[in-house]
Design an enzyme around this catalytic site. Sequence first.
Site, PDB file in Angstrom:
ATOM      1  N   ASP A  30       0.966  -1.178   0.189  1.00 50.85           N
ATOM      2  CA  ASP A  30      -0.055   0.023  -0.004  1.00 50.85           C
ATOM      3  C   ASP A  30       0.942   1.140   0.105  1.00 50.85           C
ATOM      4  O   ASP A  30       1.618   1.526  -1.140  1.00 50.85           O
ATOM      5  CB  ASP A  30      -0.789  -0.154   1.131  1.00 50.85           C
ATOM      6  CG  ASP A  30      -1.974   0.947   1.163  1.00 50.85           C
ATOM      7  OD1 ASP A  30      -2.454   1.312   0.239  1.00 50.85           O
ATOM      8  OD2 ASP A  30      -2.257   1.565   2.455  1.00 50.85           O
TER       9      ASP A  30
ATOM     10  N   LYS B 298      -0.994  -1.632  -4.668  1.00 50.81           N
ATOM     11  CA  LYS B 298      -1.699  -0.427  -4.959  1.00 50.81           C
ATOM     12  C   LYS B 298      -0.847   0.709  -5.200  1.00 50.81           C
ATOM     13  O   LYS B 298      -0.594   1.491  -4.461  1.00 50.81           O
ATOM     14  CB  LYS B 298      -2.398  -0.091  -3.614  1.00 50.81           C
ATOM     15  CG  LYS B 298      -3.862  -0.681  -3.434  1.00 50.81           C
ATOM     16  CD  LYS B 298      -4.725   0.226  -2.558  1.00 50.81           C
ATOM     17  CE  LYS B 298      -5.463  -0.848  -1.513  1.00 50.81           C
ATOM     18  NZ  LYS B 298      -6.064  -0.123  -0.320  1.00 50.81           N
TER      19      LYS B 298
ATOM     20  N   ASP C 148      -7.962  -7.959   5.862  1.00 54.73           N
ATOM     21  CA  ASP C 148      -9.275  -7.797   6.769  1.00 54.73           C
ATOM     22  C   ASP C 148      -9.786  -6.286   6.718  1.00 54.73           C
ATOM     23  O   ASP C 148      -8.977  -5.218   6.601  1.00 54.73           O
ATOM     24  CB  ASP C 148      -8.766  -7.951   8.092  1.00 54.73           C
ATOM     25  CG  ASP C 148      -7.591  -7.115   8.938  1.00 54.73           C
ATOM     26  OD1 ASP C 148      -6.737  -6.835   8.012  1.00 54.73           O
ATOM     27  OD2 ASP C 148      -8.022  -6.427   9.540  1.00 54.73           O
TER      28      ASP C 148
HETATM   29  P1  IMP Z   1       1.684  -0.372   4.051  1.00 51.56           P
HETATM   30  O1  IMP Z   1       2.929  -0.298   4.940  1.00 51.56           O
HETATM   31  O2  IMP Z   1       0.992   0.775   4.072  1.00 51.56           O
HETATM   32  O3  IMP Z   1       2.042  -0.704   2.530  1.00 51.56           O
HETATM   33  O4  IMP Z   1       0.533  -1.430   4.489  1.00 51.56           O
HETATM   34  C1  IMP Z   1       0.653  -2.609   4.278  1.00 51.56           C
HETATM   35  C2  IMP Z   1      -0.307  -3.463   5.030  1.00 51.56           C
HETATM   36  O5  IMP Z   1      -1.488  -2.532   5.257  1.00 51.56           O
HETATM   37  C3  IMP Z   1      -0.741  -4.648   4.559  1.00 51.56           C
HETATM   38  O6  IMP Z   1      -0.032  -5.834   4.772  1.00 51.56           O
HETATM   39  C4  IMP Z   1      -2.383  -4.815   4.917  1.00 51.56           C
HETATM   40  O7  IMP Z   1      -2.353  -5.495   6.238  1.00 51.56           O
HETATM   41  C5  IMP Z   1      -2.783  -3.371   5.150  1.00 51.56           C
HETATM   42  N1  IMP Z   1      -3.570  -2.972   4.249  1.00 51.56           N
HETATM   43  C6  IMP Z   1      -3.344  -2.157   2.965  1.00 51.56           C
HETATM   44  N2  IMP Z   1      -4.151  -1.810   2.247  1.00 51.56           N
HETATM   45  C7  IMP Z   1      -5.101  -2.530   2.600  1.00 51.56           C
HETATM   46  C8  IMP Z   1      -6.448  -2.861   2.193  1.00 51.56           C
HETATM   47  O8  IMP Z   1      -7.027  -2.170   1.159  1.00 51.56           O
HETATM   48  N3  IMP Z   1      -7.301  -3.819   2.883  1.00 51.56           N
HETATM   49  C9  IMP Z   1      -6.716  -4.423   3.887  1.00 51.56           C
HETATM   50  N4  IMP Z   1      -5.729  -4.155   4.428  1.00 51.56           N
HETATM   51  C10 IMP Z   1      -4.856  -3.378   3.758  1.00 51.56           C
END
Ligand code: IMP
Length: 179
Positions: free
Chosen positions: A103, A131, A159
């Site tokens: 994300d 994403k 989740d």
């Molecule tokens: P990042 O550190 O922002 O890349 O977040 C990664 C984590 O955020 C993932 O492993 C997910 O647990 C959570 N996450 C990010 N986007 C989503 C989503 O659309 N649905 C559910 N969990 C998400």
Amino acid sequence: MHDVVEKVLVSEEDIVKRSMELGKQISDDYRKTGKAPLLVALLKGSVPFLAELIKHIDLDIQFDFMDVSSYEGTESIGDIKIVKDLDCSVKGVPILLVEDIVDTGRTLKEVTRLLKNKGASDVKVVSLLDKPDRRVVDITADYVGFEIPNEFVVGFGLDYDQHYRNLPYIGVLKPEVYK
Ligand code: IMP
């Protein structure tokens, strides 16, 4: 439970098919290096994807788990904390990090840095979903299942407040579920 889902973004059939392709690609790539990777899955979201993916990796791999999640509701929280560390040493070991979704990219950037500091010989990333529109740090997964638009998704491990991880596909929730 399926009545909470507004639309299905990625079907179960497509996830299985793509996991087969990724498994084959990963097997081919690591076979060339002569060393099978340790798969490090980030709890809890990556568990269903890990379970599907390893069936299609034709190498003598091992796997371990880390818990670094700090996600509440639909918004990411800046700091990443280690809730559960690895059970084994990673010194000189090539690691393939298994993630459910990239994300903002903060989690992967931090975990990659940490594993390299612990002496991993190489750290690569496989993520079921990506994403790219949400990225705030510079990181790209080496293997990606599906690129998806900037929508909050659940299912196949992902989740909403710990719910809906067991949906067998990737879906978007109806707006009323958030009320
Ligand atoms: P990042 O550190 O922002 O890349 O977040 C990664 C984590 O955020 C993932 O492993 C997910 O647990 C959570 N996450 C990010 N986007 C989503 C989503 O659309 N649905 C559910 N969990 C998400």
